[in-house]
Design a protein around this motif. Structure first.
Motif, PDB file in Angstrom:
ATOM      1  N   LYS A 126       0.657  -1.196   0.011  1.00  0.00           N
ATOM      2  CA  LYS A 126       0.117   0.003   0.003  1.00  0.00           C
ATOM      3  C   LYS A 126       0.782   1.329   0.009  1.00  0.00           C
ATOM      4  CE  LYS A 126      -4.072  -2.013   1.940  1.00  0.00           C
ATOM      5  NZ  LYS A 126      -4.912  -2.143   0.835  1.00  0.00           N
ATOM      6  N   ASP A 127       1.803   1.070  -0.630  1.00  0.00           N
ATOM      7  CA  ASP A 127       2.950   2.423  -0.808  1.00  0.00           C
ATOM      8  C   ASP A 127       2.683   3.267  -2.187  1.00  0.00           C
ATOM      9  OD1 ASP A 127       5.108   4.130  -1.207  1.00  0.00           O
ATOM     10  OD2 ASP A 127       6.697   2.502  -0.612  1.00  0.00           O
ATOM     11  N   ALA A 128       1.680   4.034  -2.222  1.00  0.00           N
ATOM     12  CA  ALA A 128       1.403   4.801  -3.158  1.00  0.00           C
ATOM     13  C   ALA A 128       2.562   5.406  -3.996  1.00  0.00           C
ATOM     14  CB  ALA A 128       0.075   5.849  -3.000  1.00  0.00           C
ATOM     15  N   LYS A 129       3.318   6.208  -3.157  1.00  0.00           N
ATOM     16  CA  LYS A 129       4.452   6.814  -3.790  1.00  0.00           C
ATOM     17  C   LYS A 129       5.460   5.821  -4.561  1.00  0.00           C
ATOM     18  CE  LYS A 129       7.951  10.156  -2.387  1.00  0.00           C
ATOM     19  NZ  LYS A 129       8.620  10.743  -1.122  1.00  0.00           N
ATOM     20  N   ARG A 130       5.687   4.767  -3.880  1.00  0.00           N
ATOM     21  CA  ARG A 130       6.575   3.780  -4.691  1.00  0.00           C
ATOM     22  C   ARG A 130       5.811   3.337  -6.036  1.00  0.00           C
ATOM     23  NH1 ARG A 130       7.822  -2.560  -2.842  1.00  0.00           N
ATOM     24  NH2 ARG A 130       9.051  -2.946  -4.720  1.00  0.00           N
ATOM     25  N   GLY A 131       4.563   2.973  -5.994  1.00  0.00           N
ATOM     26  CA  GLY A 131       3.630   2.497  -6.981  1.00  0.00           C
ATOM     27  C   GLY A 131       3.692   3.696  -8.150  1.00  0.00           C
ATOM     28  N   ILE A 132       3.449   5.047  -7.958  1.00  0.00           N
ATOM     29  CA  ILE A 132       3.468   5.855  -8.965  1.00  0.00           C
ATOM     30  C   ILE A 132       4.746   6.090  -9.573  1.00  0.00           C
ATOM     31  CG2 ILE A 132       3.401   8.516  -9.289  1.00  0.00           C
ATOM     32  CD1 ILE A 132       1.123   8.554  -6.877  1.00  0.00           C
ATOM     33  N   ALA A 133       5.800   5.988  -8.798  1.00  0.00           N
ATOM     34  CA  ALA A 133       7.210   5.668  -9.225  1.00  0.00           C
ATOM     35  C   ALA A 133       7.429   4.507 -10.132  1.00  0.00           C
ATOM     36  CB  ALA A 133       8.535   5.925  -8.263  1.00  0.00           C
ATOM     37  N   VAL A 134       7.123   3.527  -9.584  1.00  0.00           N
ATOM     38  CA  VAL A 134       7.140   2.312 -10.539  1.00  0.00           C
ATOM     39  C   VAL A 134       6.344   2.088 -11.848  1.00  0.00           C
ATOM     40  CG1 VAL A 134       6.792  -0.245 -10.414  1.00  0.00           C
ATOM     41  CG2 VAL A 134       7.920   0.963  -8.491  1.00  0.00           C
ATOM     42  N   ILE A 135       5.313   2.579 -11.823  1.00  0.00           N
ATOM     43  CA  ILE A 135       4.413   2.880 -12.926  1.00  0.00           C
ATOM     44  C   ILE A 135       5.086   3.725 -13.982  1.00  0.00           C
ATOM     45  CG2 ILE A 135       2.137   3.866 -13.967  1.00  0.00           C
ATOM     46  CD1 ILE A 135       1.585   1.189 -12.928  1.00  0.00           C
ATOM     47  N   LYS A 136       5.633   4.877 -13.536  1.00  0.00           N
ATOM     48  CA  LYS A 136       6.376   5.844 -14.341  1.00  0.00           C
ATOM     49  C   LYS A 136       7.558   5.120 -15.011  1.00  0.00           C
ATOM     50  CE  LYS A 136       8.547  10.211 -14.840  1.00  0.00           C
ATOM     51  NZ  LYS A 136       8.886  11.399 -14.291  1.00  0.00           N
ATOM     52  N   LYS A 137       8.277   4.643 -14.137  1.00  0.00           N
ATOM     53  CA  LYS A 137       9.469   3.739 -14.801  1.00  0.00           C
ATOM     54  C   LYS A 137       9.015   2.465 -15.830  1.00  0.00           C
ATOM     55  CE  LYS A 137      13.002   0.400 -13.058  1.00  0.00           C
ATOM     56  NZ  LYS A 137      13.231  -0.636 -12.199  1.00  0.00           N
ATOM     57  N   HIS A 138       8.004   1.713 -15.358  1.00  0.00           N
ATOM     58  CA  HIS A 138       7.444   0.865 -16.260  1.00  0.00           C
ATOM     59  C   HIS A 138       7.083   1.511 -17.452  1.00  0.00           C
ATOM     60  CE1 HIS A 138       5.364  -2.552 -17.771  1.00  0.00           C
ATOM     61  NE2 HIS A 138       4.052  -1.809 -17.795  1.00  0.00           N
ATOM     62  N   LEU A 139       6.329   2.454 -17.738  1.00  0.00           N
ATOM     63  CA  LEU A 139       6.059   3.141 -18.999  1.00  0.00           C
ATOM     64  C   LEU A 139       6.784   3.791 -19.671  1.00  0.00           C
ATOM     65  CD1 LEU A 139       2.210   4.561 -17.939  1.00  0.00           C
ATOM     66  CD2 LEU A 139       2.639   2.371 -19.336  1.00  0.00           C
ATOM     67  N   GLU A 140       7.649   4.471 -19.084  1.00  0.00           N
ATOM     68  CA  GLU A 140       8.898   5.065 -19.821  1.00  0.00           C
ATOM     69  C   GLU A 140       9.840   3.727 -20.380  1.00  0.00           C
ATOM     70  OE1 GLU A 140      11.245   7.285 -16.697  1.00  0.00           O
ATOM     71  OE2 GLU A 140       9.868   9.045 -17.170  1.00  0.00           O
ATOM     72  N   GLY A 141       9.973   2.733 -19.542  1.00  0.00           N
ATOM     73  CA  GLY A 141      10.527   1.269 -20.206  1.00  0.00           C
ATOM     74  C   GLY A 141       9.742   0.908 -21.340  1.00  0.00           C
ATOM     75  N   SER A 142       8.757   0.834 -21.402  1.00  0.00           N
ATOM     76  CA  SER A 142       7.765   0.379 -22.208  1.00  0.00           C
ATOM     77  C   SER A 142       8.008   1.053 -23.741  1.00  0.00           C
ATOM     78  CB  SER A 142       6.302   0.199 -21.918  1.00  0.00           C
ATOM     79  OG  SER A 142       6.160  -0.653 -20.954  1.00  0.00           O
ATOM     80  N   LYS A 143       7.892   2.332 -23.533  1.00  0.00           N
ATOM     81  CA  LYS A 143       8.124   3.284 -24.627  1.00  0.00           C
ATOM     82  C   LYS A 143       9.364   3.163 -25.291  1.00  0.00           C
ATOM     83  CE  LYS A 143       7.667   8.017 -26.093  1.00  0.00           C
ATOM     84  NZ  LYS A 143       8.471   9.125 -26.028  1.00  0.00           N
ATOM     85  N   GLY A 144      10.499   2.982 -24.491  1.00  0.00           N
ATOM     86  CA  GLY A 144      11.667   2.529 -24.774  1.00  0.00           C
ATOM     87  C   GLY A 144      11.991   1.396 -25.567  1.00  0.00           C
ATOM     88  N   ARG A 145      11.241   0.386 -25.140  1.00  0.00           N
ATOM     89  CA  ARG A 145      11.341  -0.956 -25.748  1.00  0.00           C
ATOM     90  C   ARG A 145      10.588  -0.951 -26.959  1.00  0.00           C
ATOM     91  NH1 ARG A 145      11.293  -2.128 -19.965  1.00  0.00           N
ATOM     92  NH2 ARG A 145       8.853  -2.133 -20.126  1.00  0.00           N
ATOM     93  N   ALA A 146       9.383  -0.105 -27.209  1.00  0.00           N
ATOM     94  CA  ALA A 146       8.654  -0.173 -28.225  1.00  0.00           C
ATOM     95  C   ALA A 146       9.358   0.675 -29.355  1.00  0.00           C
ATOM     96  CB  ALA A 146       7.399   0.637 -28.117  1.00  0.00           C
ATOM     97  N   GLY A 147      10.527   1.271 -28.935  1.00  0.00           N
ATOM     98  CA  GLY A 147      11.701   1.966 -30.102  1.00  0.00           C
ATOM     99  C   GLY A 147      11.278   3.228 -30.288  1.00  0.00           C
ATOM    100  N   TYR A 148      10.543   3.956 -29.079  1.00  0.00           N
ATOM    101  CA  TYR A 148      10.075   5.363 -29.138  1.00  0.00           C
ATOM    102  C   TYR A 148      11.180   5.875 -28.251  1.00  0.00           C
ATOM    103  CZ  TYR A 148       6.909   4.065 -32.470  1.00  0.00           C
ATOM    104  OH  TYR A 148       6.175   3.386 -33.591  1.00  0.00           O
TER     105      TYR A 148
END
Length: 156
Positions: A126-148
């Motif tokens: 139940k760590d919202a601050k960590r969750g927000i940071a992790v989601i951001k990292k995940h989506l940035e990684g997803s964008k990079g992995r998609a070639g963008y």
């Protein structure tokens, strides 16, 4: 008239905009999910993670990817905000369309699994601050992995 149909593709700017919006809204979704998630949603999210883990270890990208989609959709539903769920589901569909060739996908399965594990951990603790940071990292990684590449910012 009489010239047929034209399909407008997504520009790099459109892609950046969609990832920025998705990142902000998924941060909100995880924060709301942590506050509002019931045991049923939590158990289902955990099952989707375990299936993703199973298929990742078997190197079955398509099946793992299906679980990834279900994981995120259930996270949206766990926010108990129907409008947010609807918006994020559509953005997830659009950003999925940007992925390039499958050779990229297989190289990052373990990395994706680890990112989803971190998301799951933030829900469980139940760590919202960590969750927000992790989601951001995940989506940035997803964008990079998609070639963008990285997010770009634009002046308005």
């Amino acid at each position: 008239p009489n010239k047929g149909v034209y399909v407008k593709g997504f520009s790099p700017r459109d892609i950046d905009d969609m990832f920025e919006i998705r990142c902000a809204l998924e941060g909100l979704a995880i924060q709301l999910a942590i506050d509002r998630m019931d045991e049923e949603h939590h158990a289902k999210i955990k099952v989707f993670f375990e299936l993703m883990e199973f298929y990742t270890h078997k190197k079955e990208y398509e099946k793992s990817s299906e679980q990834n989609i279900h994981f995120h959709e259930l996270l949206y539903k766990a926010s108990h905000n129907r409008q947010l769920t609807q918006i994020l589901t559509s953005y997830q569909y659009y950003t999925k369309q940007f992925q390039l060739g499958s050779e990229i996908k297989y190289d990052h399965m373990e990395e994706l699994l680890e990112e989803h594990y971190e998301i799951l951990q933030s829900l469980e603790t139940k760590d919202a601050k960590r969750g927000i940071a992790v989601i951001k990292k995940h989506l940035e990684g997803s964008k990079g992995r998609a070639g963008y590449g990285e997010f770009r910012s634009y002046e308005v």
